[in-house]
Design a protein around this motif. Structure first.
Motif, mmCIF file in Angstrom:
data_model
loop_
_atom_site.group_PDB
_atom_site.id
_atom_site.type_symbol
_atom_site.label_atom_id
_atom_site.label_comp_id
_atom_site.label_asym_id
_atom_site.label_seq_id
_atom_site.Cartn_x
_atom_site.Cartn_y
_atom_site.Cartn_z
ATOM 1 N N ARG A 1 -9.434 -2.510 -7.081
ATOM 2 C CA ARG A 1 -8.900 -2.607 -5.725
ATOM 3 C C ARG A 1 -7.666 -3.501 -5.669
ATOM 4 N NH1 ARG A 1 -12.180 -0.985 -1.452
ATOM 5 N NH2 ARG A 1 -14.132 0.041 -2.098
ATOM 6 N N PRO B 1 -6.568 0.653 3.613
ATOM 7 C CA PRO B 1 -7.388 1.860 3.771
ATOM 8 C C PRO B 1 -6.737 3.067 3.096
ATOM 9 C CG PRO B 1 -7.132 0.701 5.866
ATOM 10 C CD PRO B 1 -6.194 0.057 4.901
ATOM 11 N N GLN C 1 -3.287 5.929 4.298
ATOM 12 C CA GLN C 1 -2.528 5.293 5.376
ATOM 13 C C GLN C 1 -1.270 6.089 5.686
ATOM 14 O OE1 GLN C 1 -1.486 1.213 4.483
ATOM 15 N NE2 GLN C 1 -2.814 0.495 6.123
ATOM 16 N N GLN D 1 0.489 3.436 10.354
ATOM 17 C CA GLN D 1 -0.656 2.556 10.082
ATOM 18 C C GLN D 1 -0.319 1.440 9.103
ATOM 19 O OE1 GLN D 1 -3.249 5.687 8.734
ATOM 20 N NE2 GLN D 1 -4.310 5.852 10.707
#
Length: 478
Positions: free
Chosen positions: A305, A400, A403, A407
């Protein structure tokens, strides 16, 4: 012939043994080989090259002389061979010549793409003492071209408008009969690549006239970039030997542009010895995939991540390396990203993530979709690792999936000049790659843009005129 005639006939002259030669080769910013060929008996003698050669353009119609090189009187620099890379090149050999190649650094410069790649991989390995390694494989698209019928009678014509045309016509991705038109070349390519340790997995036609895609099994570290560079340079040399062109210019003709998707994952020491026979298990036995998590909902570890978040944070600057010619920007919106975003198995995203918490760890990887076919694999690895490490060091949270710009996803530069500005304004990447590389790279790219602007001055800048200018600068050697 009588017995007397046979006795008095001159003895047959035995064939001369093949002579051996060694290419001392430096890979430049364009993934173009620069070399000196030396008789093998002189392999231990110092070999030198003009110290500013890396700054030259895609062809030497653009020749940039860096300031420190000019002030030093344009000296030579010694080539420093990495003898572990010495290989026989089957496609370079002739009846009476055996040719081997060794990759080299340029003494004192510390800005060759292979050196920068190795330096960033060392930083990854040393991160918090984890011994992390990059596993990467390639997907290369390129265009096969033949002399055009109109230009075939023009002897000695340079590459450019009207000189070449796609080897085959029609937009037939995966179609077997379309592939047959180029498969003889592909068979030779696969055979020669296996001989130098490049394990070709698939070969097929793509959605473009003359367009071919080749994929290969992954390797760890700098060997992954060596594999892609060797495949690119070998493909071009084999095509040239056959009177053809293999073109990694992203869009040498109209139609579909060529990509160079880069698949990667990060591995750490540990794990059980695997008895798997698949291409991932064979090279990762005894290692753990640092991207995979069996507990995370998406199958992604904290390392995955944060590394991905770092890549997305620096993606606009990375575009200068991933899309290094004006032609590369024709890919945007054509199965190539325009935004710095990610998605699970999403071909429209900047990074397509493949992960499953219930799946085997080896199946977890990321497909970096920004690089075009023109991108230098050493530089792609260098900026990818530098950006991912920044994400790890700052423990960046992953945005997220999918996107939009509204956003918060950053828009990728739409032109090479925009990308160059983003790159020179990225303090982390410029610091990691070094002031000399950054200056030489920017000057070279802006020199190419100036060349193209001069070629197009006074023209209507039609698609045909722009394509002809791109062909003149990039087509033969890129």
């Amino acid at each position: 012939m009588s017995a007397r005639e046979k006795k008095n006939a001159p003895a047959a002259v035995p064939a001369a043994p093949a002579r051996e030669y060694l290419r001392f080769e430096v890979v430049d910013f364009h993934c173009k080989g620069l070399s000196k060929t030396v008789p093998a008996r002189h392999r231990d003698h110092p070999v030198y090259m003009y110290a500013g050669a890396l700054a030259n353009g895609a062809n030497q119609a653009v020749m940039i002389v860096p300031k420190e090189i000019a002030e030093g009187g344009c000296p030579n620099a010694r080539l420093v061979p990495d003898w572990a890379t010495e290989q026989l090149l089957p496609w370079a050999c002739r009846d009476q010549a055996v040719v081997r190649r060794v990759f080299c650094d340029v003494e004192g410069l510390r800005c060759t793409p292979r050196t920068l790649c190795g330096r960033m991989l060392a930083e990854l390995r040393n991160f918090e003492g984890q011994g992390l390694e990059l596993l990467a494989g390639g997907e290369l698209e390129f265009i096969m071209a033949k002399p055009s019928a109109a230009a075939s009678a023009v002897s000695g014509a340079e590459d450019g408008a009207g000189r070449w045309e796609p080897l085959f016509r029609g937009l037939e991705i995966f179609t077997t009969l379309q592939g047959c038109k180029v498969m003889d070349f592909c068979y030779e390519l696969e055979r020669n690549m296996e001989a130098v340790g490049v394990d070709v997995l698939t070969m097929n036609t793509e959605y473009g006239e003359g367009q071919v895609e080749v994929t290969f099994a992954p390797k760890f570290g700098v060997e992954a970039a060596d594999m892609i560079a060797t495949c690119r340079m070998g493909t071009k040399e084999m095509a040239q030997n056959a009177g053809l062109r293999a073109v990694f210019l992203t869009k040498p003709f109209g139609g579909s542009a060529s990509g160079g998707h880069f698949n990667f994952s990060i591995w750490a020491p540990g794990g059980a010895r695997s008895g798997g026979a698949d291409v991932i298990s064979r090279v990762t036995t005894g290692k753990l995939n640092s991207f995979h998590s069996a507990e995370d909902e998406l199958g992604l570890s904290p390392t995955a991540r944060s590394f991905l978040a770092g890549v997305l944070a620096h993606a606009p600057a990375m575009e200068a390396v991933c899309a290094p010619t004006p032609a590369c920007y024709t890919r945007h919106g054509m199965w190539a990203p325009a935004l710095a975003n990610w998605g699970m198995d999403d071909r429209l995203a900047c990074v397509r993530v493949k992960a499953d918490k219930k799946g085997p760890p080896g199946s977890c990887y990321m497909e970096f979709r920004m690089p075009s076919s023109a991108a230098n694999p050493y530089l792609v690895i260098a900026v990818l690792v530098a950006s991912g490490l920044d994400g790890l060091q700052r423990e960046l949270p992953l945005p997220p999936a999918r996107q939009t710009e509204a956003q918060g996803a950053a828009r990728l530069p739409g032109t090479l000049e925009e990308a160059l500005k983003a790159f020179e304004n990225d303090e982390l990447l410029t610091a990691k790659l070094g002031a000399r590389f950054v200056r030489w790279f920017l000057d070279q790219k802006r020199g190419e843009l100036k060349f193209l602007e001069e070629r197009l001055a006074g023209s209507a800048r039609s698609a045909e005129e722009v394509t002809a200018a791109w062909q003149e600068l990039y087509m033969e050697f890129l």
